[in-house]
Every structure is written in C-alpha cells, then in structure tokens.
Design a protein around this motif. Sequence first.
Motif, PDB file in Angstrom:
ATOM      1  N   CYS A  45      37.974  78.327  88.797  1.00  0.00           N
ATOM      2  CA  CYS A  45      37.331  77.232  89.371  1.00  0.00           C
ATOM      3  C   CYS A  45      37.615  75.774  88.055  1.00  0.00           C
ATOM      4  CB  CYS A  45      36.358  77.329  90.123  1.00  0.00           C
ATOM      5  SG  CYS A  45      36.770  78.031  91.680  1.00  0.00           S
ATOM      6  N   SER A  46      36.769  76.616  86.876  1.00  0.00           N
ATOM      7  CA  SER A  46      36.471  75.899  85.137  1.00  0.00           C
ATOM      8  C   SER A  46      37.218  76.054  84.032  1.00  0.00           C
ATOM      9  CB  SER A  46      35.274  75.870  85.607  1.00  0.00           C
ATOM     10  OG  SER A  46      34.037  76.091  85.590  1.00  0.00           O
ATOM     11  N   GLY A  47      36.503  75.385  83.501  1.00  0.00           N
ATOM     12  CA  GLY A  47      37.293  75.423  82.222  1.00  0.00           C
ATOM     13  C   GLY A  47      36.306  74.305  81.463  1.00  0.00           C
ATOM     14  N   GLU A  48      36.412  75.227  79.494  1.00  0.00           N
ATOM     15  CA  GLU A  48      35.133  74.050  79.163  1.00  0.00           C
ATOM     16  C   GLU A  48      36.147  73.031  78.494  1.00  0.00           C
ATOM     17  OE1 GLU A  48      33.447  74.493  75.074  1.00  0.00           O
ATOM     18  OE2 GLU A  48      33.772  76.086  76.346  1.00  0.00           O
ATOM     19  N   VAL A  49      35.985  71.929  78.785  1.00  0.00           N
ATOM     20  CA  VAL A  49      36.800  70.442  78.245  1.00  0.00           C
ATOM     21  C   VAL A  49      35.376  68.953  77.109  1.00  0.00           C
ATOM     22  CG1 VAL A  49      37.099  67.813  79.320  1.00  0.00           C
ATOM     23  CG2 VAL A  49      36.591  70.136  81.056  1.00  0.00           C
ATOM     24  N   LEU A  50      36.773  69.566  76.573  1.00  0.00           N
ATOM     25  CA  LEU A  50      36.697  68.438  75.767  1.00  0.00           C
ATOM     26  C   LEU A  50      37.132  66.994  75.440  1.00  0.00           C
ATOM     27  CD1 LEU A  50      35.466  67.830  72.575  1.00  0.00           C
ATOM     28  CD2 LEU A  50      37.928  68.417  71.998  1.00  0.00           C
ATOM     29  N   GLU A  51      36.756  65.646  75.408  1.00  0.00           N
ATOM     30  CA  GLU A  51      36.516  64.678  75.702  1.00  0.00           C
ATOM     31  C   GLU A  51      36.946  63.837  74.205  1.00  0.00           C
ATOM     32  OE1 GLU A  51      37.717  63.534  78.626  1.00  0.00           O
ATOM     33  OE2 GLU A  51      36.548  64.701  80.103  1.00  0.00           O
ATOM     34  N   LEU A  52      38.012  63.336  73.708  1.00  0.00           N
ATOM     35  CA  LEU A  52      38.433  62.361  72.319  1.00  0.00           C
ATOM     36  C   LEU A  52      38.574  61.089  72.786  1.00  0.00           C
ATOM     37  CD1 LEU A  52      40.582  65.034  71.194  1.00  0.00           C
ATOM     38  CD2 LEU A  52      37.999  64.944  71.423  1.00  0.00           C
ATOM     39  N   ASN A  53      38.157  60.001  72.211  1.00  0.00           N
ATOM     40  CA  ASN A  53      38.227  58.889  72.596  1.00  0.00           C
ATOM     41  C   ASN A  53      38.467  58.288  71.032  1.00  0.00           C
ATOM     42  OD1 ASN A  53      37.536  58.384  75.291  1.00  0.00           O
ATOM     43  ND2 ASN A  53      35.423  59.142  74.815  1.00  0.00           N
ATOM     44  N   LEU A  54      39.628  57.248  70.761  1.00  0.00           N
ATOM     45  CA  LEU A  54      39.688  56.781  69.392  1.00  0.00           C
ATOM     46  C   LEU A  54      38.563  55.544  69.350  1.00  0.00           C
ATOM     47  CD1 LEU A  54      42.267  56.006  67.915  1.00  0.00           C
ATOM     48  CD2 LEU A  54      42.571  53.707  69.191  1.00  0.00           C
ATOM     49  N   GLY A  55      38.024  56.267  67.685  1.00  0.00           N
ATOM     50  CA  GLY A  55      36.964  55.787  66.962  1.00  0.00           C
ATOM     51  C   GLY A  55      35.610  56.653  67.165  1.00  0.00           C
ATOM     52  N   MET A  56      35.887  57.594  67.558  1.00  0.00           N
ATOM     53  CA  MET A  56      34.950  58.973  68.282  1.00  0.00           C
ATOM     54  C   MET A  56      34.162  59.576  66.805  1.00  0.00           C
ATOM     55  SD  MET A  56      34.909  62.110  70.677  1.00  0.00           S
ATOM     56  CE  MET A  56      33.796  63.259  70.930  1.00  0.00           C
ATOM     57  N   GLY A  57      33.097  59.528  66.885  1.00  0.00           N
ATOM     58  CA  GLY A  57      32.389  59.939  65.487  1.00  0.00           C
ATOM     59  C   GLY A  57      32.156  61.370  64.994  1.00  0.00           C
ATOM     60  N   ILE A  58      32.907  62.071  65.353  1.00  0.00           N
ATOM     61  CA  ILE A  58      33.303  63.081  65.528  1.00  0.00           C
ATOM     62  C   ILE A  58      33.163  64.046  64.832  1.00  0.00           C
ATOM     63  CG2 ILE A  58      35.531  64.098  66.364  1.00  0.00           C
ATOM     64  CD1 ILE A  58      34.659  66.248  68.702  1.00  0.00           C
ATOM     65  N   GLY A  59      34.059  63.512  63.648  1.00  0.00           N
ATOM     66  CA  GLY A  59      34.050  64.770  62.007  1.00  0.00           C
ATOM     67  C   GLY A  59      35.089  65.878  62.221  1.00  0.00           C
ATOM     68  N   GLN A  60      35.748  65.984  61.098  1.00  0.00           N
ATOM     69  CA  GLN A  60      37.163  67.296  61.250  1.00  0.00           C
ATOM     70  C   GLN A  60      36.511  67.976  61.353  1.00  0.00           C
ATOM     71  OE1 GLN A  60      39.821  67.377  58.206  1.00  0.00           O
ATOM     72  NE2 GLN A  60      41.977  65.892  59.211  1.00  0.00           N
ATOM     73  N   ARG A  61      34.876  68.666  60.819  1.00  0.00           N
ATOM     74  CA  ARG A  61      34.971  69.571  60.149  1.00  0.00           C
ATOM     75  C   ARG A  61      34.367  70.227  61.776  1.00  0.00           C
ATOM     76  NH1 ARG A  61      31.073  70.561  55.041  1.00  0.00           N
ATOM     77  NH2 ARG A  61      32.989  69.931  54.672  1.00  0.00           N
ATOM     78  N   LYS A  62      33.428  69.662  62.545  1.00  0.00           N
ATOM     79  CA  LYS A  62      32.581  69.735  63.664  1.00  0.00           C
ATOM     80  C   LYS A  62      33.601  69.609  64.924  1.00  0.00           C
ATOM     81  CE  LYS A  62      29.216  69.511  67.062  1.00  0.00           C
ATOM     82  NZ  LYS A  62      28.940  70.685  67.085  1.00  0.00           N
ATOM     83  N   LEU A  63      34.613  69.316  64.861  1.00  0.00           N
ATOM     84  CA  LEU A  63      35.983  69.840  66.156  1.00  0.00           C
ATOM     85  C   LEU A  63      36.598  71.259  65.287  1.00  0.00           C
ATOM     86  CD1 LEU A  63      37.088  69.168  68.155  1.00  0.00           C
ATOM     87  CD2 LEU A  63      38.492  67.789  66.904  1.00  0.00           C
ATOM     88  N   GLU A  64      36.470  71.105  64.418  1.00  0.00           N
ATOM     89  CA  GLU A  64      37.547  72.687  63.562  1.00  0.00           C
ATOM     90  C   GLU A  64      36.138  73.843  64.006  1.00  0.00           C
ATOM     91  OE1 GLU A  64      38.713  75.035  60.059  1.00  0.00           O
ATOM     92  OE2 GLU A  64      37.622  73.138  59.020  1.00  0.00           O
ATOM     93  N   GLU A  65      35.098  73.343  64.154  1.00  0.00           N
ATOM     94  CA  GLU A  65      33.952  74.384  64.446  1.00  0.00           C
ATOM     95  C   GLU A  65      34.125  74.804  66.078  1.00  0.00           C
ATOM     96  OE1 GLU A  65      28.433  74.695  65.053  1.00  0.00           O
ATOM     97  OE2 GLU A  65      30.660  73.627  62.603  1.00  0.00           O
ATOM     98  N   ILE A  66      34.353  73.787  67.011  1.00  0.00           N
ATOM     99  CA  ILE A  66      34.605  73.834  68.412  1.00  0.00           C
ATOM    100  C   ILE A  66      35.728  74.865  68.657  1.00  0.00           C
ATOM    101  CG2 ILE A  66      35.126  72.526  69.998  1.00  0.00           C
ATOM    102  CD1 ILE A  66      33.002  70.350  69.179  1.00  0.00           C
ATOM    103  N   LEU A  67      36.423  74.743  67.549  1.00  0.00           N
ATOM    104  CA  LEU A  67      38.031  75.208  67.988  1.00  0.00           C
ATOM    105  C   LEU A  67      37.538  76.542  67.879  1.00  0.00           C
ATOM    106  CD1 LEU A  67      40.465  72.576  67.084  1.00  0.00           C
ATOM    107  CD2 LEU A  67      40.149  72.606  69.205  1.00  0.00           C
ATOM    108  N   GLU A  68      37.508  76.466  66.319  1.00  0.00           N
ATOM    109  CA  GLU A  68      37.278  78.294  66.030  1.00  0.00           C
ATOM    110  C   GLU A  68      36.201  78.987  66.752  1.00  0.00           C
ATOM    111  OE1 GLU A  68      38.221  80.403  63.392  1.00  0.00           O
ATOM    112  OE2 GLU A  68      39.394  78.513  62.103  1.00  0.00           O
ATOM    113  N   ASN A  69      34.919  78.101  67.477  1.00  0.00           N
ATOM    114  CA  ASN A  69      34.435  79.502  68.773  1.00  0.00           C
ATOM    115  C   ASN A  69      35.581  79.269  70.315  1.00  0.00           C
ATOM    116  OD1 ASN A  69      32.023  79.039  67.390  1.00  0.00           O
ATOM    117  ND2 ASN A  69      31.518  77.427  67.846  1.00  0.00           N
ATOM    118  N   GLY A  70      35.945  78.450  70.773  1.00  0.00           N
ATOM    119  CA  GLY A  70      37.383  78.431  71.028  1.00  0.00           C
ATOM    120  C   GLY A  70      38.280  79.621  71.663  1.00  0.00           C
ATOM    121  N   GLY A  71      38.173  79.693  70.339  1.00  0.00           N
ATOM    122  CA  GLY A  71      39.289  81.007  69.754  1.00  0.00           C
ATOM    123  C   GLY A  71      40.778  81.137  69.683  1.00  0.00           C
ATOM    124  N   TYR A  72      40.873  79.492  68.948  1.00  0.00           N
ATOM    125  CA  TYR A  72      41.352  78.486  68.108  1.00  0.00           C
ATOM    126  C   TYR A  72      42.135  79.160  66.725  1.00  0.00           C
ATOM    127  CZ  TYR A  72      42.629  74.729  70.717  1.00  0.00           C
ATOM    128  OH  TYR A  72      42.735  74.191  72.204  1.00  0.00           O
TER     129      TYR A  72
END
Length: 915
Positions: free
Chosen positions: A86-113
């Motif tokens: 019924c659901s899944g973990e969602v990530l919304e990305l926008n142009l100009g968003m201040g997320i940073g590579q390191r933070k995004l990499e951490e999210i992906l690693e925790n998601g099993g990438y």
Amino acid sequence: MLRNEIPEFLMENRGKIIYIPSSNRNLDLYYESLVGRDKRKIVKVDDLIEEEDFYRINYQLIDVLKKQEEYIILISVEGLLRKYYCSGEVLELNLGMGIGQRKLEEILENGGYRKSYMVSERMEYSIRGDIMDIYPPSGDNPIRLEFYGNEIDRMGYFSLESQKTIEKQGHIHMYINKNNENGIDFFHMLEKLSTGHKILVENLELIKYKMETGILRERDREKEIRDLFKKIENNSQHLEVIKSEIKREKDKNTEIPEGVKYEKLSQIVVGDYIIHEKYGVGIYLGLENIDGQDYLKIKYADEDKLYVPLEGLKRIERYICEPGAVPSIYNLGTRGFKRRREKLQKDMMEFAKEIIKIQARRKINNGYGFSRDTVWQEEFEEKFPYRETRDQRRAIEDVKRDMESPRIMDRIVCGDVGYGKTEVAIRATFKAVMDGKQVLIMAPTTVLAQQHYERFKKRFEDYPITMEVLSRIKSEKQQDEIINSLKNGTIDVIIGTHRLLSEDVGFKDLGLIVLDEEQKFGVKAKEKLKGIREKVDILTLTATPIPRTLNLALLGIRDISIIETAPEGRIPVETSFIDSDKKIIREKIMEEIAREGQIFYIYNVVKSIESKVKEIQELVPKYVKVDYIHGKMSAQRIRRVLEEFEEGEIDILVSSTIIENGIDIENANSIFIEGMDKLGLSQVYQLRGRVGRGKVKGYCYLIVDSDKKGKKVQMREDSLREVTENGGGGFQLSLEDMKIRGAGEILGEQQHGALEIFGYNLYMKLLKEEITKVKGDYREDLDIKINLEEEAFIPNDYINSDEKLIVYRRAMDSGTLKELNSLKNEVRDRFGKIPKEVENLFRFLRIKVLGRETYVKEIRKENDNYFIGFYEEKIKFEKLYKMIETGRVKYSKKQGGIFIEEDIEEFLREYKEEE
C-alpha cells in the motif's frame, strides 16, 4: 457487446478505467496502441516474474491511485491475483534543493542501494565528481543529478543504453527502497478499485477458466479467488473480443537510440599485447602523463619503451591471434617488422581485388524481386504470440527489403539463442511462398530439422501451405515421393539436413534458402552452397557466427542483422564454474529437481556415456529418471528419448553436444557441461542457451577439474565470464573465441601469415584500406603537428582509467566538429563540469580537425604568436597574399609558413569558410 477495435473503445470511455484482457498478448497490443494517443496515464500490469518489475509497477499503481485524475489500468488475471504494497518510502527532489551528495548517499545506503562507477541495475547509485546517478526501484529510467555545492543544479532521466541524459526535469518523485515497513499492509486490485471505476472485461468465460486454473494451483486461496471472480462478474461490463481481428499498431520508431554501448571485450587493458602499425607488437603498460599530455606506454624487446601521443591511438589495435602463440616483438631501432609488413601487403592487395570482384557481382540486379507484403502476410504476422523486440523488427524489415530488391539476398541474422531468429525466417518463408516460390530450410542435424518442421508447421497451420521434412527418419520410398513432389512443385516448404543438397534433389521454382548454423555443415555442403549463393536468395541464422562469416559481413560481401535485445520477460541464465566434486554436482542436481525442473548433462565422450549415466544414477534418488542420447544412435531412438524428455518422463538427459542447436524444452532449466576444455567457446555458449527459455531462471554449471585446469581452460573461463557479466552476447563472443581457437582459417590459408603478424584487428583495418585503394576511394590522412603549449588530457579524478581510454579513442576518431561537440556534451552530461585540461583537449582536437580541412602541416605557439605551416601543393596563395598585404599575417619564406597574433581556432574557422 462484440468489439474488435479495443484501443478506440477505451479512448472513448472516459474516467478511471480498469480493463482486463483475456491474454497477455492483447494486453501488450492495447498498451502499445494507447501510449502516445491517449493523454491519460496508462499502466500495464502483466504476469510479473522479476522482483524489480513487481516493485516498479507496484509504485506506479500507488502513484496513480493517489491522484484524482483519469487513468487506464490494463491488468492481467495474474495481476489481479497478486497482493500489492500500500505504500513505500518516497523522496521528493527539486531543482535548487539543498540536500548535498553526502546526505543523499546516506539515505540511499540506508535504503539498501549498492554503489558502482556506472549504474546498470535498479537499486544502484554512482558518484563521479559533481554527478550522481541513481536507479530507483520505481520509474522507467535512472536519474542523473548534478550538484553545485550542496544544491541540485541539474537533474533529469538518462538512458542506460547510451548513458546520455534524455529528459531534463525540475521535480522528481521517486521511491527509494523495496521494503514495506508495515509488513502486512497489502491490497488486491479489485478491493482497492471497487468504487469510482469502470471495470471492463473481455471474454469472461476465458477469464473464468484461467481463474479456475489458478484455483487448482493455489487451493489455500480457492475461496478468495472465487469471491474475486464474482466481483468481476457482478461489477463489470463484459465484452466479447474477436482476437484475430485485433490489429497490431506498427511501431514507427525503429531507430536505435543514439549513444555508444561501452563494450569491454575490445577494450585494451594493461598487460595486453597491442600492435602499432609502424613498430609491430608490444605490451601495453598503461597511460603516463608527461608535461601535461597523456601518452600510451608500450614495451618492446630489450626493455625498449615507446610513448605514443593520443593522436597516435588510431595506429594502435589490440593484438588478437592464435592461442598460446607468442608474437614476435622487435627492438624499436630495427627494420624487422617493417620488412615483413611490406612483403605481406602485396598479398593483401591481391586479396582486396578478389573481394571487390565478389562485391561487384553482388550488386548486379540478377535476382528475383519479391512482391510487397500481402494482406495474408499482415494477418499471419499478427498471429505471432509474442511481442517482437526492436532488433527483431529491424531484422525482419532488413530481410523483407532484401527480398523485394532485384539483388540476390545473402544476409546473416545473428542473435543469441532464443532471441527470435526463427521467427525472422518464418516470415521470410511465408513471404516467398505467397509469391509461388519454394523454400528450402536446412539444419545441421536431423533432430533440429525435425524441431524446425514442427515449429513451422504449427505457425502455418491456418494457411494452405504444403510442407515436408526430408531426413534419415524417412524410409527410402518416402524420400523418393518427397523428392518427386519437390520437382513437380506440390511441396512449398522443405526442411531437412545436407541431404537436401544431394544430386537427386531438384525444385520446380526455388526462391529462398534458409540455413541454420551454417558453420556446422561439412566442407562438401559448403562448396555446394557456394555455387547456389549467386542464384537464389539465402538467409543464414546464427547465434555465434564463425569469424570467417563475421568478416565477410564486415567486408561487405554479406549483409548482417544483429538481434541483441532479449525478449521481454527473459531472465538471464546464471553461469557458475563448479569443481568436479560429486557432492557439489549432486547438490546442484537436487536443487533443480526440488523446483520440479529438468536437467541437461553434457558429456561428449560417446564411448563412456553409459558409464556416466550409471554414475549419475548412483548420485541421485531412485525416483529421478536418467536417460541419454548421442549422435551415433538411430534417429528414431533420439526422437523417442527427446519426446519423453519433453513430456517430463525423464528428469536428467545425459547428452553429447547433439543438443547444441535447436532443442527447446521450456521446463529444462539447468545444464551441466563436463569437459569444457574440449569444446569451443561458442559451443559452450550455444549449449548454455538450451536453458532459461521460458520465464523461469536458468542455471548453467561448467564442471572444471581444478587439479587439471590448463591455460586454455582458464582463457575460456575468463572469456565466458566476461561475456556473461558484461553483455555483448554471441556476436561479441565470436571475436573472443577467435582469440582462443586461432584466426588461421578466417579468410583462407593464403592470408594466415598476415594474420599471424598483424593480429586480427590490424589485419582487418589494413585489408579495408587496401580495398579502398583498389577502388580509388582511399584518402591518406595528412600528418599535422600541433604544439599549443597547454595541458590537454583527462585527469584521473575526472574519469577513471577504465573509461578514460574509451573516451580518448572516441575523441581521436571524431572526424568533424559536430562529432567533437556531441562527444563534449556527452562527457559534460555524464561526468560533470569539464576541467580546464579537458577543455584544452577538445580545443586541441577542434584545431586539428580545422587544420586537416585546410591542409595545415604544422601549428606551434611561439611566445604570443602562432606559426602555421601548410602543405605547399595545397596552399591557397592568392588568399594568403591578401592577408599579408593587409598586415594581418606575416609570411616567413625561411620557415615556409605564416605567423598570426589572433586566436588560432577562430583564424582557422574563418580561413576554412572563405575557402
């Protein structure tokens, strides 16, 4: 309600639609027809097999159901029976968003990438400088992000095929994991969609039958499935659909997407033998940076080293020749290689003349031009039960175009086992018969001929086409009757072995010959075919073309169509190398038996095959039935055993390599190959293709005695592993096989010496040059020396060493400004902001292209000026005099050129335009 124009009917029905077709084929047809024509979101849910497809479509459904917009869900019966998260973990990305590579990499690693240099599978990500690629479980294409500091500066989707960005985006919504945190939070489609939707069902009786079949398979869900059927019956509109009248929409976009597949098989790696046109064979030691320029470092005899600048890349090829042979390596200061090259090029010139004569004969319009497709042809093709791949469609069009031309067809269709080559031949056969011509289909073995007969007969069963098989299974009387019928024209299609080339076989009006795996035929058969080639259209089918065949195609003597795309739903066969340990072999056999599958066991020693059968019988329980076949058995016995195996009465079939071609048993999904060292690499590849033919994962176990593993076996093991891991299939494998088996017979004994000295790659390049010289089309590249006193190279921290040489090679092969600009844009897209050294490299290459087009011999920087020297015989004196008179350039008679103060690139562009 009776319907036969379903896509139009669905387009007319507005709102939220659930459509349940009676077959997966119809589901595919409707989806193809609706996408691009209907502005609503179209979701296709078929009989999903692979996990990643399930998650992709599951997330697609969640997105569609959340939105209050119109949509069409095309769903199969199996799709209805599935449970969805019924659901899944969602990530919304926008142009100009201040997320940073390191933070995004951490999210992906925790998601099993998993992290890799270039993404190729879902749940992978990569980081190259400011570029981050992500391939989520949802969506059709992977995502590319470019960062400026911690902000997303650019984002979009890119193609796995070409690695290029194909669609820029300002917002991306993606699911980032495959795990459902709620564990039991599922939904069934009809439960979720019971209100607010129109449910349309075609051929309800057939749907009911499929559901009852489902009940038989899943007794624990009987009540649930019966309730589901009642919901469908009570809450839906029923349509009776005449399947034969549903028309397949033609896919107009048959072009392959732009871009380059980065095949690693032809990549030069450190330690390889490579050959330089001028200095001969050496050992590649890698790239070395000297004074801001990258050079290829090559070792020659007595520790001599050659440093080749990047522009010399086109003079270097990977050396491929006979196995175990150590090529002659000379000192750099000797004339040994040069003398041998001069002597051998005379032979190559004669061979080039021979090739041109063959090419000229092929161009003569002395064949039969078949009619364009009839209504029957279109109807026949619509009955193909599968969806053609893009490559398969293109091969079909290539063959039809050849047949309709008055030029005699000689085309090879090359594609991996199970990729749809037979269907190409079936359609060509039908086309020939529609014009009243007879067709001869030749296979290397009686077993394969019989299988072709059964397959063709089934496809042609609705049409008045007479077909026969001529093989040793038939009695002499039957063979005589078939031959007489061929001569008087009452047989349209004849299938058989080389027996069809016998003197007593004749035809009333032969129009097409189809050869399956031509390399398996004997010398006499090949000689007979050589004479026929100049009279009748010939279509050759092969999975791994022998090098000679491949080269004839590359040289333009024969045409080639390559089917590289796997059929939809095909799961790659997993290949493992296992030790010849009885415990390991028993364990792998029982794994297949436990999943109710069947097994091929290849043992190519006929004398002891019965002993091998007893050995296997002792390994497995008594209820596991083992039998065997080999080429010296009677055709009737082979046929009987194969029929029993196909019916599931035999669990393990021990066989010689007789099953290499054409045996298609959908439930046989494991193959063991013993004695790999005595088989050709392409044989191993063909045998491996006997499993994984259906929608169940196939396994290939190559049995290797680790105590006796020699260099040749190790080479086969490495090459097969490289092909299975990196793609490329049988077509690429034939090149690799040549390296192992030897290239001596590629183009005849006469050319053996040249192949041994030059290796395959350089030999082919030089031979093509000789052909263009004989034709008068050869234009020698004028050398141009350029020294701009700038660092121009690709830094290691921008592109890694594996990719760098590929990019260099493509850059040096770019012959126009347009090609260079396209490559630069691709590099910018894939690797991020271009460093100054790489900008300088592209500037250097642009100047070189402009210089070559304006017959420049030399460019060098002197203080703040540039010196340009021209080839005197090509120089435009009048133009230069005008420039000298105005003082724009200074002429130096002593140095034979001009000095300029302005930008060299701009000057050459202007000089070229005025010219």
